[in-house]
Design a protein around this motif. Structure first.
Motif, mmCIF file in Angstrom:
data_model
loop_
_atom_site.group_PDB
_atom_site.id
_atom_site.type_symbol
_atom_site.label_atom_id
_atom_site.label_comp_id
_atom_site.label_asym_id
_atom_site.label_seq_id
_atom_site.Cartn_x
_atom_site.Cartn_y
_atom_site.Cartn_z
ATOM 1 N N ILE A 19 0.999 -1.231 -0.054
ATOM 2 C CA ILE A 19 -0.016 0.014 -0.101
ATOM 3 C C ILE A 19 0.714 1.502 0.001
ATOM 4 C CG2 ILE A 19 -1.588 1.514 1.444
ATOM 5 C CD1 ILE A 19 -2.840 -1.266 2.269
ATOM 6 N N ALA A 20 1.961 1.000 0.915
ATOM 7 C CA ALA A 20 2.682 2.396 1.086
ATOM 8 C C ALA A 20 3.609 2.680 -0.421
ATOM 9 C CB ALA A 20 3.900 2.114 1.961
ATOM 10 N N ALA A 21 3.986 1.591 -1.089
ATOM 11 C CA ALA A 21 4.548 1.584 -2.487
ATOM 12 C C ALA A 21 3.756 2.137 -3.286
ATOM 13 C CB ALA A 21 5.157 0.351 -2.680
ATOM 14 N N VAL A 22 2.269 1.607 -3.494
ATOM 15 C CA VAL A 22 1.590 2.325 -4.399
ATOM 16 C C VAL A 22 1.346 3.766 -4.086
ATOM 17 C CG1 VAL A 22 -0.779 1.861 -5.211
ATOM 18 C CG2 VAL A 22 0.541 -0.211 -4.763
ATOM 19 N N LEU A 23 1.026 4.098 -2.971
ATOM 20 C CA LEU A 23 0.795 5.473 -2.739
ATOM 21 C C LEU A 23 1.751 6.249 -3.119
ATOM 22 C CD1 LEU A 23 -1.180 5.379 0.756
ATOM 23 C CD2 LEU A 23 -2.074 5.921 -1.553
ATOM 24 N N ILE A 41 0.549 2.893 -12.710
ATOM 25 C CA ILE A 41 1.016 3.087 -11.305
ATOM 26 C C ILE A 41 1.611 1.937 -10.911
ATOM 27 C CG2 ILE A 41 -0.067 3.659 -9.083
ATOM 28 C CD1 ILE A 41 -1.799 5.635 -10.493
ATOM 29 N N ALA A 42 1.081 0.779 -11.116
ATOM 30 C CA ALA A 42 1.383 -0.432 -10.631
ATOM 31 C C ALA A 42 2.902 -0.888 -10.854
ATOM 32 C CB ALA A 42 0.634 -1.741 -11.169
ATOM 33 N N VAL A 43 3.274 -0.349 -12.327
ATOM 34 C CA VAL A 43 4.454 -0.509 -12.561
ATOM 35 C C VAL A 43 5.604 0.317 -12.065
ATOM 36 C CG1 VAL A 43 6.003 -0.432 -14.491
ATOM 37 C CG2 VAL A 43 3.955 -1.247 -15.123
ATOM 38 N N ALA A 44 5.265 1.382 -11.835
ATOM 39 C CA ALA A 44 5.989 2.365 -10.908
ATOM 40 C C ALA A 44 6.376 2.008 -9.439
ATOM 41 C CB ALA A 44 5.297 3.783 -11.039
ATOM 42 N N ALA A 45 5.196 1.238 -9.085
ATOM 43 C CA ALA A 45 5.248 0.912 -7.632
ATOM 44 C C ALA A 45 6.158 -0.469 -7.403
ATOM 45 C CB ALA A 45 3.769 0.768 -7.082
ATOM 46 N N GLY A 46 6.045 -1.149 -8.433
ATOM 47 C CA GLY A 46 6.918 -2.275 -8.433
ATOM 48 C C GLY A 46 5.991 -3.517 -8.154
ATOM 49 N N VAL A 47 4.488 -3.441 -8.099
ATOM 50 C CA VAL A 47 3.687 -4.409 -7.807
ATOM 51 C C VAL A 47 2.723 -4.857 -9.215
ATOM 52 C CG1 VAL A 47 3.590 -3.285 -5.613
ATOM 53 C CG2 VAL A 47 1.912 -2.744 -7.464
ATOM 54 N N SER A 48 2.307 -6.007 -8.924
ATOM 55 C CA SER A 48 1.314 -6.336 -9.984
ATOM 56 C C SER A 48 -0.042 -5.724 -10.247
ATOM 57 C CB SER A 48 1.117 -7.627 -10.020
ATOM 58 O OG SER A 48 0.191 -7.923 -8.628
ATOM 59 N N ARG A 49 -0.543 -5.725 -11.262
ATOM 60 C CA ARG A 49 -1.791 -5.044 -11.451
ATOM 61 C C ARG A 49 -2.929 -5.808 -10.513
ATOM 62 N NH1 ARG A 49 -6.608 -5.744 -14.945
ATOM 63 N NH2 ARG A 49 -7.089 -3.844 -15.887
ATOM 64 N N GLN A 50 -2.843 -6.965 -10.491
ATOM 65 C CA GLN A 50 -3.814 -7.787 -9.486
ATOM 66 C C GLN A 50 -3.550 -7.246 -7.904
ATOM 67 O OE1 GLN A 50 -1.769 -9.352 -11.799
ATOM 68 N NE2 GLN A 50 -3.341 -10.175 -12.677
ATOM 69 N N THR A 51 -2.304 -6.764 -7.485
ATOM 70 C CA THR A 51 -2.005 -6.228 -6.271
ATOM 71 C C THR A 51 -2.607 -5.038 -5.991
ATOM 72 O OG1 THR A 51 -0.134 -7.780 -6.090
ATOM 73 C CG2 THR A 51 -0.117 -5.614 -4.653
ATOM 74 N N LEU A 62 -8.479 4.728 -5.419
ATOM 75 C CA LEU A 62 -6.895 5.049 -5.340
ATOM 76 C C LEU A 62 -6.710 6.704 -5.124
ATOM 77 C CD1 LEU A 62 -3.823 4.405 -5.148
ATOM 78 C CD2 LEU A 62 -3.754 4.382 -7.643
ATOM 79 N N LEU A 63 -7.333 7.408 -6.240
ATOM 80 C CA LEU A 63 -7.345 8.796 -6.069
ATOM 81 C C LEU A 63 -7.410 9.510 -4.541
ATOM 82 C CD1 LEU A 63 -8.165 9.997 -9.634
ATOM 83 C CD2 LEU A 63 -5.912 9.604 -8.563
ATOM 84 N N HIS A 64 -8.791 8.954 -4.019
ATOM 85 C CA HIS A 64 -9.292 9.369 -3.021
ATOM 86 C C HIS A 64 -8.261 8.960 -1.864
ATOM 87 C CE1 HIS A 64 -13.105 9.775 -4.989
ATOM 88 N NE2 HIS A 64 -13.208 10.984 -4.389
ATOM 89 N N ALA A 65 -7.639 7.765 -1.801
ATOM 90 C CA ALA A 65 -6.580 7.377 -0.883
ATOM 91 C C ALA A 65 -5.421 8.297 -1.090
ATOM 92 C CB ALA A 65 -6.121 5.939 -1.293
ATOM 93 N N VAL A 66 -4.931 8.724 -2.229
ATOM 94 C CA VAL A 66 -3.872 9.641 -2.607
ATOM 95 C C VAL A 66 -4.247 10.953 -1.749
ATOM 96 C CG1 VAL A 66 -2.629 10.865 -4.177
ATOM 97 C CG2 VAL A 66 -2.897 8.489 -4.505
ATOM 98 N N THR A 67 -5.628 11.443 -1.956
ATOM 99 C CA THR A 67 -5.773 12.719 -1.573
ATOM 100 C C THR A 67 -5.773 12.690 0.119
ATOM 101 O OG1 THR A 67 -7.497 13.283 -3.457
ATOM 102 C CG2 THR A 67 -7.802 14.348 -1.112
#
Length: 199
Positions: A19-23, A41-51, A62-67
């Protein structure tokens, strides 16, 4: 700890890290590319699309979580400013300086990626403007700021100047230092009463 508890604990720790990596990746990527896709965003975070979809069911989620993530951090940093003592003009300069530093750190704040459900601009900024509103009221009551103008107008003008300064930097027409200085001086000039002493 039981043999069953340890795997669950590792799973929770792994989830927190992803979660921290994605944010972090979303904040960095959306600052320069507000329309970045979930896959990017998944690629930039180094996680899979499923993750990424395991944590956020949609791009809007995700945008609301970023906000929420950025707003909470910005609010904490601005809440540490001393805006209640000394000259209101000088305190406004401190708020502008700190805000500009945060805008440089989080350019995503000025993109369409950061939204509220109803798109209300004042609501969007409210968590980070509480101290500024109190300062503007103090300056108006002390007549350092022109009391003829409502606090809401000053607030909108300052937010607008922050957007303008950032756009000038993005367009390459000003350096960050030049835009930050223009933001500060312009905001103070707008707020200061005509008969207030220069500082």
């Amino acid at each position: 700890m039981s043999d069953l508890q340890e795997p669950r604990r590792r799973q929770r720790a792994d989830a927190r890290r992803s979660i921290a990596a994605v944010l972090d990746a979303a904040v960095a990527l959306l600052g320069g590319k507000p329309d970045a896709s979930m896959d990017e965003i998944a690629v930039a975070a180094g996680v899979s699309r499923q993750t990424i979809y395991a944590h956020y069911s949609s791009r809007d989620a995700l945008l609301h979580a970023v906000t929420r993530h950025i707003t909470a951090e910005v609010a904490v940093k601005l809440s540490g400013l001393d805006l209640d003592s000394g000259s209101a003009v000088e305190a406004l300069g401190r708020w502008i300086g700190a805000s500009w530093t945060l805008l440089e750190r989080y350019p995503v704040l000025l993109t369409p990626a950061i939204v509220t459900p109803d798109g209300d601009e004042q609501e969007r900024h409210e968590p980070v403007t509480g101290g500024l509103i109190r300062l503007l009221e103090r300056g108006r009551h002390g007549r350092e700021f022109d009391p003829a103008m409502p606090t809401t107008w000053y607030l909108a003008a300052i937010i607008g100047l922050g957007h303008a300064a950032s756009q000038e930097v993005l367009a390459g027409r000003m350096t960050p230092d030049e835009a930050g200085a223009a933001f500060r001086e312009s905001a103070i000039k707008i707020c200061r009463a005509t008969d207030a002493p220069a500082r």
